[in-house]
Structures are given as C-alpha cells and as structure tokens.
Design a protein around this motif. Structure first.
Motif, PDB file in Angstrom:
ATOM      1  N   ASN A   1      26.464  93.959  15.361  1.00  0.00           N
ATOM      2  CA  ASN A   1      26.899  93.416  16.637  1.00  0.00           C
ATOM      3  C   ASN A   1      27.824  92.234  16.358  1.00  0.00           C
ATOM      4  O   ASN A   1      27.415  91.262  15.716  1.00  0.00           O
ATOM      5  CB  ASN A   1      25.698  92.967  17.470  1.00  0.00           C
ATOM      6  CG  ASN A   1      26.101  92.312  18.768  1.00  0.00           C
ATOM      7  OD1 ASN A   1      27.198  92.533  19.274  1.00  0.00           O
ATOM      8  ND2 ASN A   1      25.214  91.486  19.316  1.00  0.00           N
ATOM      9  N   ILE A   2      29.066  92.333  16.806  1.00  0.00           N
ATOM     10  CA  ILE A   2      30.046  91.261  16.552  1.00  0.00           C
ATOM     11  C   ILE A   2      29.909  90.222  17.665  1.00  0.00           C
ATOM     12  O   ILE A   2      30.560  90.327  18.723  1.00  0.00           O
ATOM     13  CB  ILE A   2      31.478  91.826  16.497  1.00  0.00           C
ATOM     14  CG1 ILE A   2      31.554  93.008  15.533  1.00  0.00           C
ATOM     15  CG2 ILE A   2      32.457  90.726  16.075  1.00  0.00           C
ATOM     16  CD1 ILE A   2      32.905  93.688  15.508  1.00  0.00           C
ATOM     17  N   LYS A   3      29.062  89.237  17.454  1.00  0.00           N
ATOM     18  CA  LYS A   3      28.752  88.270  18.501  1.00  0.00           C
ATOM     19  C   LYS A   3      29.955  87.428  18.941  1.00  0.00           C
ATOM     20  O   LYS A   3      30.123  87.190  20.140  1.00  0.00           O
ATOM     21  CB  LYS A   3      27.600  87.369  18.043  1.00  0.00           C
ATOM     22  CG  LYS A   3      26.285  88.122  17.881  1.00  0.00           C
ATOM     23  CD  LYS A   3      25.153  87.205  17.461  1.00  0.00           C
ATOM     24  CE  LYS A   3      23.847  87.980  17.322  1.00  0.00           C
ATOM     25  NZ  LYS A   3      22.719  87.095  16.901  1.00  0.00           N
ATOM     26  N   PRO A   4      30.816  86.960  18.019  1.00  0.00           N
ATOM     27  CA  PRO A   4      32.000  86.202  18.478  1.00  0.00           C
ATOM     28  C   PRO A   4      32.907  87.030  19.395  1.00  0.00           C
ATOM     29  O   PRO A   4      33.435  86.510  20.381  1.00  0.00           O
ATOM     30  CB  PRO A   4      32.711  85.840  17.164  1.00  0.00           C
ATOM     31  CG  PRO A   4      31.632  85.845  16.139  1.00  0.00           C
ATOM     32  CD  PRO A   4      30.718  86.953  16.545  1.00  0.00           C
ATOM     33  N   LEU A   5      33.077  88.307  19.086  1.00  0.00           N
ATOM     34  CA  LEU A   5      33.894  89.175  19.933  1.00  0.00           C
ATOM     35  C   LEU A   5      33.230  89.370  21.293  1.00  0.00           C
ATOM     36  O   LEU A   5      33.903  89.353  22.331  1.00  0.00           O
ATOM     37  CB  LEU A   5      34.104  90.523  19.246  1.00  0.00           C
ATOM     38  CG  LEU A   5      34.910  91.559  20.050  1.00  0.00           C
ATOM     39  CD1 LEU A   5      36.297  91.032  20.364  1.00  0.00           C
ATOM     40  CD2 LEU A   5      34.978  92.886  19.279  1.00  0.00           C
TER      41      LEU A   5
ATOM     42  N   ARG B   1      31.280  87.267  22.839  1.00  0.00           N
ATOM     43  CA  ARG B   1      31.454  86.040  23.618  1.00  0.00           C
ATOM     44  C   ARG B   1      32.887  85.947  24.150  1.00  0.00           C
ATOM     45  O   ARG B   1      33.095  85.539  25.300  1.00  0.00           O
ATOM     46  CB  ARG B   1      31.124  84.820  22.754  1.00  0.00           C
ATOM     47  CG  ARG B   1      29.630  84.637  22.499  1.00  0.00           C
ATOM     48  CD  ARG B   1      29.339  83.255  21.927  1.00  0.00           C
ATOM     49  NE  ARG B   1      29.943  83.089  20.602  1.00  0.00           N
ATOM     50  CZ  ARG B   1      29.312  83.369  19.465  1.00  0.00           C
ATOM     51  NH1 ARG B   1      28.081  83.844  19.488  1.00  0.00           N
ATOM     52  NH2 ARG B   1      29.913  83.161  18.299  1.00  0.00           N
ATOM     53  N   ALA B   2      33.852  86.320  23.336  1.00  0.00           N
ATOM     54  CA  ALA B   2      35.251  86.247  23.757  1.00  0.00           C
ATOM     55  C   ALA B   2      35.545  87.198  24.906  1.00  0.00           C
ATOM     56  O   ALA B   2      36.334  86.885  25.810  1.00  0.00           O
ATOM     57  CB  ALA B   2      36.171  86.549  22.574  1.00  0.00           C
TER      58      ALA B   2
ATOM     59  N   TYR C   1      27.141  92.347  24.279  1.00  0.00           N
ATOM     60  CA  TYR C   1      27.187  92.636  22.858  1.00  0.00           C
ATOM     61  C   TYR C   1      28.427  93.463  22.563  1.00  0.00           C
ATOM     62  O   TYR C   1      28.991  94.116  23.447  1.00  0.00           O
ATOM     63  CB  TYR C   1      25.929  93.375  22.381  1.00  0.00           C
ATOM     64  CG  TYR C   1      25.462  94.467  23.314  1.00  0.00           C
ATOM     65  CD1 TYR C   1      26.039  95.733  23.293  1.00  0.00           C
ATOM     66  CD2 TYR C   1      24.438  94.232  24.229  1.00  0.00           C
ATOM     67  CE1 TYR C   1      25.623  96.727  24.155  1.00  0.00           C
ATOM     68  CE2 TYR C   1      24.021  95.224  25.099  1.00  0.00           C
ATOM     69  CZ  TYR C   1      24.608  96.473  25.048  1.00  0.00           C
ATOM     70  OH  TYR C   1      24.191  97.462  25.911  1.00  0.00           O
TER      71      TYR C   1
END
Length: 271
Positions: free
Chosen positions: A200-204, A206-207, A212
């Motif tokens: 799961n790419i958490k920064p992506l 959030r952006a 998720y």
C-alpha cells in the motif's frame, strides 16, 4: 421510453424483475426514497450482479434464510478485496433468496460518494454513506443494513494478511442494542483473492485523498466466493460500560471468524 426503461427491457430477466417487485420499498412519485434508492436502477444493477454472482464468482451461499424476514437487522461481515464486491454479493444473496427476499442497505466508505457519478449510482442501488446517523435512520425504518466494522482496515488489507480480522469498531453494537436489531454474522471467503495487493503506497494515497493505494494487478480475478450466514445474535439494551460493549463486539467477531474458517474448510479450489 427513458434510457433506464430501455436498458431494463433489454438486460433485466423477467424473473429477476418480478423478484425485485416482490420487495416493497416506499418511494415517492418519481420512484426514489429519501436516500436515493430507485427500484428501476436496482434492477439493472442486480442484472449485472447476477452474472457476477452466478457465473464469474460462482458464489456458494449457506444460511441466508437466517436473516429475519422483517424488522431492523444488522448484517455484519468481514471486509476484503480492495473493492466493495463483498457487500454487493451479500446484498444480492439476500435480494435473490427464494423466500422473503429483502433489499439490504449497505454502509459505504466516505470516499465513494466523492467519485463522479459513482456516488449517485450507489445511492440509487441502496447504498448509504456509512455514519451512525444514517445507520440509525435505516434501522428506525426497519431496514436490513450491511455493515463492515473493520472499515478500510479490512478492505485495504494486504494479501499476506488475508482472512486475519482487523479491529472492529463498536458503533454497530450500540445501534443493535438501541434498536433491538439482531446481528447476523457473515463469513466471506474468496474476495481476498479477487484483487490481491502486495503493498500500500501510503504517500500516494494521502496525495490522492483516498483510503489506500494498493500495489496490485489491474484485474479482478474470478475467485470462487463462499458466503456463510450465521445464526442471528441478540443483545439487550442494558446500560453497559464500554468494556462490556467491547466484549459483545468480540462475540460477533468470534462468530465471523468461525464462519470464515468454515468457508476456508469447505472450498476446494481458489478459482
């Protein structure tokens, strides 16, 4: 003839249309209820779901007759698979059952109504934004409501964590107690394999403002799905401290875990 009516005549089997007509929902003069439900749109949605249910996921369902025929009820299941396919399949199982079919309302994540067109479509098919106020109104209206207490913790879990139940919120239990609504546990097996995610790419996430951002193949695999409905669980409305309410939640969680184990034991293959 409207576009919806035209599509309905072409795509909706007569038997399915008659089945939905058996399920009475109070609607206004334009065919909508206060939360956006529309019986003509639901027929189109269930016609598509029928193909997924019977031919793509080849769903095996046990115990759906245990859901009470009337009155408020909470259908509580494990959540998985990145997309809300589990809720769609559980809802179809109840709407399509032979005796006393019901059209349940699904509590959906706040993210989905923000997607253009999708929010309105989900409302027309009976879904409602998943917050306690909406759920309270549904139960007060004697609706059957599908709830996933794991929330995004469950739907966004990684493949390595499949069938490991995440923390349950307590909100559904307070509502069950307040409205005298039985809780029907459901174990869903198979949806974990439909869109397996390895990260799961958490920064992506959030952006993008989404719950998720899974790393997964852009395909929904035709995993065979098992739905096991358990016996209704009843809870009185005594004034209890939080820890005792949590104990009741854990009882429901344990029942779902047993139903998941049954599904895993019963299935002979993944696909």
């Amino acid at each position: 003839m409207s576009a919806t009516s035209f599509l309905k005549t072409k795509l909706v089997p007569r038997a399915l249309s008659d089945q939905i007509d058996r399920i009475r929902k109070p609607t206004g003069s334009l065919g909508y209820d206060p939360w956006g439900y529309n019986s003509e749109v639901i027929k189109l949605g269930l016609a598509l779901t029928q193909q997924l249910y019977e031919k793509y996921f080849r769903v095996h369902t046990e115990g759906v007759e245990k859901v009470p025929a009337e009155g408020p009820v909470l259908i509580v299941a494990n959540h998985s698979g990145q997309l809300p396919l589990d809720g769609v399949l559980v809802g179809y199982a109840l709407a399509a059952r032979e005796h006393n079919p019901r059209m349940p309302r699904a509590m959906i994540e706040r993210f989905f109504p923000t997607v253009p067109y999708l929010g309105n479509l989900l409302n027309e098919m009976g879904a409602v934004l998943g917050d306690p106020i909406n759920c309270s109104k549904m139960l007060a209206n004697n609706e059957a409501v599908i709830v996933f207490p794991e929330g995004v913790r469950g739907s966004g879990k990684l493949y390595r964590d499949r069938y490991q139940l995440k923390r349950f919120g307590n909100g559904f239990m307070y509502l069950a107690m307040k409205y005298g609504a039985p809780v029907v546990p459901v174990g869903v097996v198979g949806c974990e394999e439909t869109i397996p995610a390895i990260a799961n790419i958490k920064p992506l996430a959030r952006a993008l403002g989404v719950p998720y951002a899974p790393v997964a193949l852009p395909v929904v695999f035709p995993a065979k799905v098992h739905l096991n409905f358990g016996d209704p669980m009843y809870f009185d409305n005594r004034d209890l401290p939080e820890e005792q309410v949590q104990e009741r939640v854990e009882q429901v969680k344990a029942a779902i875990s047993e139903l998941i184990d049954k599904g895993l034991s019963d299935r002979k293959r993944l696909f």
